[in-house]
Scaffold this motif. Structure first.
Motif, PDB file in Angstrom:
ATOM      1  N   VAL A   3      -6.899 -42.250 -54.379  1.00  0.00           N
ATOM      2  CA  VAL A   3      -8.222 -41.889 -54.899  1.00  0.00           C
ATOM      3  C   VAL A   3      -8.953 -43.046 -55.761  1.00  0.00           C
ATOM      4  N   ASN A   4     -10.024 -43.477 -55.246  1.00  0.00           N
ATOM      5  CA  ASN A   4     -10.810 -44.680 -55.877  1.00  0.00           C
ATOM      6  C   ASN A   4     -12.056 -44.456 -56.336  1.00  0.00           C
ATOM      7  N   VAL A   5     -12.497 -44.911 -57.552  1.00  0.00           N
ATOM      8  CA  VAL A   5     -13.759 -44.887 -58.127  1.00  0.00           C
ATOM      9  C   VAL A   5     -14.204 -46.058 -58.317  1.00  0.00           C
ATOM     10  N   VAL A   6     -15.693 -46.360 -57.576  1.00  0.00           N
ATOM     11  CA  VAL A   6     -16.478 -47.536 -57.909  1.00  0.00           C
ATOM     12  C   VAL A   6     -17.683 -46.832 -58.492  1.00  0.00           C
ATOM     13  N   GLY A   7     -18.250 -48.175 -58.948  1.00  0.00           N
ATOM     14  CA  GLY A   7     -19.741 -48.099 -59.548  1.00  0.00           C
ATOM     15  C   GLY A   7     -19.988 -49.300 -60.604  1.00  0.00           C
ATOM     16  N   PRO A   8     -21.308 -49.181 -60.941  1.00  0.00           N
ATOM     17  CA  PRO A   8     -21.772 -50.446 -61.856  1.00  0.00           C
ATOM     18  C   PRO A   8     -20.947 -50.285 -63.497  1.00  0.00           C
ATOM     19  N   THR A   9     -21.283 -51.236 -64.149  1.00  0.00           N
ATOM     20  CA  THR A   9     -20.653 -51.182 -65.438  1.00  0.00           C
ATOM     21  C   THR A   9     -21.422 -50.100 -66.443  1.00  0.00           C
ATOM     22  N   GLY A  10     -20.591 -49.414 -67.216  1.00  0.00           N
ATOM     23  CA  GLY A  10     -20.971 -48.740 -68.319  1.00  0.00           C
ATOM     24  C   GLY A  10     -21.345 -47.297 -67.588  1.00  0.00           C
ATOM     25  N   VAL A  11     -20.810 -46.693 -66.647  1.00  0.00           N
ATOM     26  CA  VAL A  11     -21.056 -45.436 -66.250  1.00  0.00           C
ATOM     27  C   VAL A  11     -19.729 -44.732 -66.666  1.00  0.00           C
ATOM     28  N   GLY A  12     -18.728 -45.050 -66.935  1.00  0.00           N
ATOM     29  CA  GLY A  12     -17.615 -44.342 -67.443  1.00  0.00           C
ATOM     30  C   GLY A  12     -16.503 -44.151 -66.471  1.00  0.00           C
ATOM     31  N   LYS A  13     -16.193 -45.101 -65.572  1.00  0.00           N
ATOM     32  CA  LYS A  13     -15.366 -44.910 -64.433  1.00  0.00           C
ATOM     33  C   LYS A  13     -13.869 -44.678 -65.022  1.00  0.00           C
ATOM     34  N   THR A  14     -13.669 -45.532 -65.849  1.00  0.00           N
ATOM     35  CA  THR A  14     -12.287 -45.345 -66.496  1.00  0.00           C
ATOM     36  C   THR A  14     -11.731 -44.128 -67.196  1.00  0.00           C
ATOM     37  N   THR A  15     -12.786 -43.639 -67.992  1.00  0.00           N
ATOM     38  CA  THR A  15     -12.631 -42.322 -68.457  1.00  0.00           C
ATOM     39  C   THR A  15     -12.664 -41.234 -67.588  1.00  0.00           C
ATOM     40  N   THR A  16     -13.531 -41.221 -66.614  1.00  0.00           N
ATOM     41  CA  THR A  16     -13.740 -40.448 -65.502  1.00  0.00           C
ATOM     42  C   THR A  16     -12.465 -40.314 -64.735  1.00  0.00           C
ATOM     43  N   LEU A  17     -11.753 -41.361 -64.416  1.00  0.00           N
ATOM     44  CA  LEU A  17     -10.793 -41.384 -63.631  1.00  0.00           C
ATOM     45  C   LEU A  17      -9.496 -40.954 -64.304  1.00  0.00           C
ATOM     46  N   ALA A  18      -9.370 -41.135 -65.763  1.00  0.00           N
ATOM     47  CA  ALA A  18      -8.329 -40.468 -66.505  1.00  0.00           C
ATOM     48  C   ALA A  18      -8.399 -39.129 -66.578  1.00  0.00           C
ATOM     49  N   LYS A  19      -9.825 -38.268 -66.564  1.00  0.00           N
ATOM     50  CA  LYS A  19     -10.095 -36.966 -66.526  1.00  0.00           C
ATOM     51  C   LYS A  19      -9.263 -36.296 -65.058  1.00  0.00           C
ATOM     52  N   ILE A  20      -9.672 -36.977 -64.096  1.00  0.00           N
ATOM     53  CA  ILE A  20      -9.376 -36.563 -63.010  1.00  0.00           C
ATOM     54  C   ILE A  20      -7.717 -36.403 -62.744  1.00  0.00           C
ATOM     55  N   ALA A  21      -7.362 -37.579 -63.259  1.00  0.00           N
ATOM     56  CA  ALA A  21      -5.748 -37.735 -63.032  1.00  0.00           C
ATOM     57  C   ALA A  21      -5.102 -36.813 -63.974  1.00  0.00           C
ATOM     58  N   ALA A  22      -5.666 -36.440 -65.193  1.00  0.00           N
ATOM     59  CA  ALA A  22      -5.190 -35.380 -66.024  1.00  0.00           C
ATOM     60  C   ALA A  22      -5.048 -34.055 -65.610  1.00  0.00           C
ATOM     61  N   ASP A  23      -6.039 -33.879 -64.772  1.00  0.00           N
ATOM     62  CA  ASP A  23      -6.400 -32.590 -64.317  1.00  0.00           C
ATOM     63  C   ASP A  23      -5.295 -32.411 -63.064  1.00  0.00           C
ATOM     64  N   CYS A  24      -5.030 -33.500 -62.359  1.00  0.00           N
ATOM     65  CA  CYS A  24      -3.886 -33.517 -61.034  1.00  0.00           C
ATOM     66  C   CYS A  24      -2.572 -33.298 -61.793  1.00  0.00           C
ATOM     67  N   VAL A  25      -2.380 -33.989 -62.882  1.00  0.00           N
ATOM     68  CA  VAL A  25      -1.078 -33.994 -63.431  1.00  0.00           C
ATOM     69  C   VAL A  25      -0.699 -32.744 -64.148  1.00  0.00           C
ATOM     70  N   LEU A  26      -1.602 -32.248 -65.045  1.00  0.00           N
ATOM     71  CA  LEU A  26      -1.318 -31.123 -65.905  1.00  0.00           C
ATOM     72  C   LEU A  26      -1.659 -29.722 -65.237  1.00  0.00           C
ATOM     73  N   THR A  27      -2.659 -29.877 -64.281  1.00  0.00           N
ATOM     74  CA  THR A  27      -2.966 -28.319 -63.689  1.00  0.00           C
ATOM     75  C   THR A  27      -2.270 -28.402 -62.358  1.00  0.00           C
ATOM     76  N   TYR A  28      -2.143 -29.372 -61.581  1.00  0.00           N
ATOM     77  CA  TYR A  28      -1.850 -29.194 -60.182  1.00  0.00           C
ATOM     78  C   TYR A  28      -0.302 -29.746 -60.152  1.00  0.00           C
ATOM     79  N   LYS A  29       0.405 -30.158 -61.135  1.00  0.00           N
ATOM     80  CA  LYS A  29       1.649 -30.801 -61.307  1.00  0.00           C
ATOM     81  C   LYS A  29       1.931 -32.141 -60.385  1.00  0.00           C
ATOM     82  N   LYS A  30       0.925 -32.692 -60.080  1.00  0.00           N
ATOM     83  CA  LYS A  30       1.353 -33.915 -59.080  1.00  0.00           C
ATOM     84  C   LYS A  30       1.921 -35.256 -59.659  1.00  0.00           C
ATOM     85  N   LYS A  31       2.493 -36.120 -58.808  1.00  0.00           N
ATOM     86  CA  LYS A  31       3.209 -37.157 -59.351  1.00  0.00           C
ATOM     87  C   LYS A  31       2.246 -38.155 -59.115  1.00  0.00           C
TER      88      LYS A  31
END
Length: 388
Positions: free
Chosen positions: A192-220
């Motif tokens: 899963v790849n996130v792209v976009g310009p500077t300042g839109v919050g890509k890193t924080t958004t990626l962390a939210k998606i990852a946390a959801d996958c790990v904590l909710t769906y128990k994915k490695k």
């Protein structure tokens, strides 16, 4: 038999006049829309011409008359179209459809100065129009919506409430964009790849998606970052990776990326963070293609900020069109009250949405996108913006 013609501004008013003069035994022989110096039939100068009749003879001496059953159009109130004959009802409906067609044609030609022409939309539809203007929805979409609202307004009795019209508006927008792909990570692709310009919050958004996958769906899960331009970005992602007990690899070129991808071959999902750069520099997208292997089992989300101008969003999308964009992510929904640009981008590029974000809290402040969620956000329906 006493026959008389009545002209009134509406059918309920005509019925009131008829009952006052001819009584409750009067029957409608014919009705049609007429105009008296106005512009088109359904606006301020529209008139309803009704021919009514009553037999003054005592009831026991009356010549038999076939009485019509009371007929109401859906949602009609105040006995609208009561006791219309089949013939008159058919004629009225034909006239109605003709008038609606004329109004819709006028909207197509003149929406930009529709109100300046002195033509008044029905109150609830006028409010819907103003709401779309306030949200800065494209004129083409507004016109299409108003055509539908006007048709539904008159075909359902011209008496819908403001809330009913708002519901029609939301449903129309939802249906207009419903054929696109929505929703978050599907787990059908490993990367899963996130792209976009500077300042839109890509890193924080990626962390939210990852946390959801790990904590909710128990994915490695594992992380790869190609954002080597900002040390702070790497440190930020390292913090999130540590909290999620997920490994992280920093990649400077395609060779690094291939090694990291092979290293994480047994992981359920691998999240890729990219550098934010000036979106007007087309070379940045080419650099991405030199660093990331987009031919792998990958889905890519383009991240756009809702605080950006629509023109900038369009330029960003077109710059990133060099790579395959699966879905969009819109961030910073909490920092604006205008969401029309989001709808305009979705509609123009026919690209669905994965997530909407509404703050910095990880893993909260994120909502899986659907057409209904987007429509509700546009038109003031409160939504609980959380991960789901």
């Amino acid at each position: 038999m006493k026959v008389k013609k009545y002209v009134a501004s509406s059918m309920p008013e005509a019925m009131k006049l008829i009952r006052a003069e001819l009584g409750n035994d009067a029957v409608i022989l014919n009705s049609k829309v007429v105009h008296s110096g106005g512009f088109l039939g359904f606006f301020k100068k529209k008139k309803i011409e009704v021919i009514a009749a009553v037999d003054p003879m005592p009831k026991n001496e009356q010549i038999p008359i076939v009485k019509q059953k009371t007929k109401y159009l859906p949602n009609a109130k105040n006995h609208l179209y009561e006791k219309q004959s089949t013939e008159s009802k058919t004629g009225f409906k034909s006239e109605l459809i003709k008038e609606i067609s004329e109004i819709k044609e006028l909207l197509k030609k003149n929406h930009s100065n529709f109100n300046e022409n002195g033509i008044a939309l029905p109150g609830p539809i006028q409010e819907a129009s103003l709401l779309m203007e306030k949200q800065e929805i494209d004129k083409q979409i507004q016109t299409a919506v108003l055509e539908e609202l006007i048709e539904k307004w008159y075909l359902t009795g011209a008496c819908a409430s403001k809330d009913e019209v708002l519901s029609w508006l939301r449903n129309y927008i939802s249906n207009r964009i419903a054929n696109l792909k929505y929703g978050g990570v599907t787990f059908t692709k490993q990367f899963v790849n996130v792209v976009g310009p500077t300042g839109v919050g890509k890193t924080t958004t990626l962390a939210k998606i990852a946390a959801d996958c790990v904590l909710t769906y128990k994915k490695k899960a594992a992380f790869i970052t190609t954002d080597t331009y900002r040390i702070a970005a790497i440190d930020q992602l390292k913090t999130y990776a540590k909290l999620l007990n997920a490994p992280l690899e920093v990649c400077y070129n395609m060779e690094d990326f291939q090694k990291a991808a092979d290293q994480f071959a047994e992981y359920d999902i691998v999240f890729i963070d990219t550098a934010g750069r000036n979106f007007r520099n087309r070379g940045y997208v080419n650099d991405l293609k030199k660093t990331i292997d987009f031919d792998r089992d990958m889905e890519t989300y383009l991240v756009l900020s809702l605080t950006s101008k629509q023109r900038d969003m369009e330029e960003i999308f077109e710059q990133f069109s060099l790579i395959n964009i699966d879905r969009l992510i819109f961030t910073k929904a909490d920092e604006t009250s205008s969401f029309g640009a989001m709808l305009n981008i979705i509609d123009k590029y026919q690209t669905g949405v994965a997530y909407l974000t509404n703050g910095q809290n990880v893993p909260d402040d994120m909502l899986v996108a659907t057409p209904t969620v987007i429509s509700n956000l546009l038109f003031g329906v409160e939504t609980d913006v959380r991960s789901s």
